[in-house]
Design a protein around this motif. Sequence first.
Motif, PDB file in Angstrom:
ATOM      1  N   GLU A  71     -77.262  14.779-127.238  1.00 32.91           N
ATOM      2  CA  GLU A  71     -77.548  13.784-128.273  1.00 32.91           C
ATOM      3  C   GLU A  71     -76.323  13.485-129.136  1.00 32.91           C
ATOM      4  O   GLU A  71     -76.387  12.643-130.026  1.00 32.91           O
ATOM      5  CB  GLU A  71     -78.681  14.287-129.167  1.00 32.91           C
ATOM      6  N   GLY A  72     -75.224  14.197-128.867  1.00 34.35           N
ATOM      7  CA  GLY A  72     -74.018  13.989-129.646  1.00 34.35           C
ATOM      8  C   GLY A  72     -73.949  14.828-130.908  1.00 34.35           C
ATOM      9  O   GLY A  72     -73.066  14.629-131.753  1.00 34.35           O
ATOM     10  N   ASP A  73     -74.865  15.772-131.059  1.00 35.48           N
ATOM     11  CA  ASP A  73     -74.883  16.650-132.230  1.00 35.48           C
ATOM     12  C   ASP A  73     -73.812  17.726-132.059  1.00 35.48           C
ATOM     13  O   ASP A  73     -73.867  18.526-131.128  1.00 35.48           O
ATOM     14  CB  ASP A  73     -76.263  17.300-132.360  1.00 35.48           C
ATOM     15  N   ARG A  74     -72.820  17.759-132.958  1.00 38.11           N
ATOM     16  CA  ARG A  74     -71.720  18.712-132.856  1.00 38.11           C
ATOM     17  C   ARG A  74     -71.845  19.853-133.866  1.00 38.11           C
ATOM     18  O   ARG A  74     -70.883  20.570-134.121  1.00 38.11           O
ATOM     19  CB  ARG A  74     -70.372  17.992-133.078  1.00 38.11           C
ATOM     20  N   LEU A 118     -68.067  27.901-139.743  1.00 39.31           N
ATOM     21  CA  LEU A 118     -68.197  26.959-140.854  1.00 39.31           C
ATOM     22  C   LEU A 118     -66.836  26.590-141.422  1.00 39.31           C
ATOM     23  O   LEU A 118     -66.618  25.444-141.818  1.00 39.31           O
ATOM     24  CB  LEU A 118     -69.081  27.579-141.938  1.00 39.31           C
ATOM     25  N   ARG A 119     -65.905  27.538-141.446  1.00 42.41           N
ATOM     26  CA  ARG A 119     -64.560  27.232-141.927  1.00 42.41           C
ATOM     27  C   ARG A 119     -63.883  26.230-141.016  1.00 42.41           C
ATOM     28  O   ARG A 119     -63.233  25.283-141.460  1.00 42.41           O
ATOM     29  CB  ARG A 119     -63.731  28.510-142.013  1.00 42.41           C
ATOM     30  N   ARG A 120     -64.023  26.423-139.711  1.00 39.20           N
ATOM     31  CA  ARG A 120     -63.395  25.505-138.758  1.00 39.20           C
ATOM     32  C   ARG A 120     -64.014  24.112-138.869  1.00 39.20           C
ATOM     33  O   ARG A 120     -63.326  23.108-138.720  1.00 39.20           O
ATOM     34  CB  ARG A 120     -63.542  26.051-137.339  1.00 39.20           C
ATOM     35  N   THR A 121     -65.315  24.054-139.121  1.00 34.35           N
ATOM     36  CA  THR A 121     -65.965  22.753-139.289  1.00 34.35           C
ATOM     37  C   THR A 121     -65.402  22.041-140.513  1.00 34.35           C
ATOM     38  O   THR A 121     -65.111  20.843-140.478  1.00 34.35           O
ATOM     39  CB  THR A 121     -67.484  22.929-139.455  1.00 34.35           C
ATOM     40  N   THR A 122     -65.218  22.787-141.605  1.00 33.09           N
ATOM     41  CA  THR A 122     -64.664  22.211-142.824  1.00 33.09           C
ATOM     42  C   THR A 122     -63.243  21.728-142.594  1.00 33.09           C
ATOM     43  O   THR A 122     -62.854  20.640-143.029  1.00 33.09           O
ATOM     44  CB  THR A 122     -64.680  23.247-143.958  1.00 33.09           C
ATOM     45  N   GLU A 123     -62.442  22.522-141.869  1.00 30.61           N
ATOM     46  CA  GLU A 123     -61.056  22.153-141.618  1.00 30.61           C
ATOM     47  C   GLU A 123     -60.963  20.924-140.730  1.00 30.61           C
ATOM     48  O   GLU A 123     -60.125  20.051-140.926  1.00 30.61           O
ATOM     49  CB  GLU A 123     -60.324  23.333-140.966  1.00 30.61           C
ATOM     50  N   THR A 124     -61.850  20.835-139.743  1.00 27.69           N
ATOM     51  CA  THR A 124     -61.848  19.687-138.849  1.00 27.69           C
ATOM     52  C   THR A 124     -62.181  18.406-139.604  1.00 27.69           C
ATOM     53  O   THR A 124     -61.619  17.345-139.363  1.00 27.69           O
ATOM     54  CB  THR A 124     -62.879  19.886-137.717  1.00 27.69           C
ATOM     55  N   ASN A 125     -63.076  18.534-140.583  1.00 26.87           N
ATOM     56  CA  ASN A 125     -63.496  17.355-141.345  1.00 26.87           C
ATOM     57  C   ASN A 125     -62.596  17.052-142.530  1.00 26.87           C
ATOM     58  O   ASN A 125     -62.698  16.000-143.146  1.00 26.87           O
ATOM     59  CB  ASN A 125     -64.924  17.565-141.874  1.00 26.87           C
ATOM     60  N   GLY A 126     -61.703  18.002-142.854  1.00 21.29           N
ATOM     61  CA  GLY A 126     -60.868  17.790-144.031  1.00 21.29           C
ATOM     62  C   GLY A 126     -59.460  18.269-143.832  1.00 21.29           C
ATOM     63  O   GLY A 126     -58.640  17.612-143.192  1.00 21.29           O
ATOM     64  N   ALA A 127     -59.166  19.450-144.330  1.00 20.49           N
ATOM     65  CA  ALA A 127     -57.805  19.976-144.289  1.00 20.49           C
ATOM     66  C   ALA A 127     -57.405  20.324-142.875  1.00 20.49           C
ATOM     67  O   ALA A 127     -58.248  20.591-142.022  1.00 20.49           O
ATOM     68  CB  ALA A 127     -57.713  21.219-145.183  1.00 20.49           C
ATOM     69  N   PRO A 128     -56.101  20.343-142.573  1.00 17.35           N
ATOM     70  CA  PRO A 128     -55.642  20.676-141.237  1.00 17.35           C
ATOM     71  C   PRO A 128     -55.927  22.116-140.883  1.00 17.35           C
ATOM     72  O   PRO A 128     -55.988  22.983-141.749  1.00 17.35           O
ATOM     73  CB  PRO A 128     -54.116  20.436-141.314  1.00 17.35           C
TER      74      PRO A 128
END
Length: 245
Positions: A71-74, A118-128
């Motif tokens: 369904e495209g849910d990541r 969760l940290r990697r998700t935050t980094e992917t959506n924001g900081a490098p």
Amino acid sequence: MPQTVLLAEDDRAIRNALERALTLEGYQVTAVADGVEALAQAHKTPPDVLVLDVMMPGIDGLQVCRVLRAEGDRTPILMLTALVETQDRIAGLDAGADDYVVKPFDVEEVFARLRALLRRTTETNGAPVDVPKQAPDTPAAPAASGRLIEAAGLRMDPQARRAWRGARELELTRTEFELLELLVRNAGIVLDHSTIYDRIWGYDFGPGSKNLAVYVGYLRRKLDEPGAPQLIHTVRGVGYVLRED
């Protein structure tokens, strides 16, 4: 706002204990007993992360994972499994899971893996993403566009989360992509196990963990081509290196 966890586990004792532990850790937890409920809840109120038991009656954790990915849910997914064979773990990764914990598990390990996801998700959506600096003599160099990174016949676009070997695009999970990116950015440099664990998972699970070996093996399956050189090499007792021999 507390981060939300959708927990699906058919064993009531494990479900209740893990729900209580996660709540005490500060998460907002929704706990369900099977895959049907997990899918319904994920569609109704998407969580920040899912924790899925592999073996559940009816729709199991692997099927839940496949449906969400189709369904495209990541949303990041952590699998709980009593299956210890490498092929069983690979099945979870192939279904689209980001990580797994083998039962019986230490709840602190579950916490550590959730924090990393969760940290990697935050980094992917924001900081490098935090990766080691590239050594001056490493073969990996940014493409002329300043966006692609390249090494050993591989090209990666970290912003778009896409990777290619030659003209063939690679279908990678979140963890596979980040592991490959780390190796490409440090092509020709041997990265030890503890460094990789720290950079990818944010936690060194110790010498007895097979987690890294499983991911490297699965990544090799996606990279390797008949008649082409192997790209990821094992340095026994140390770690791994990306190079084209």
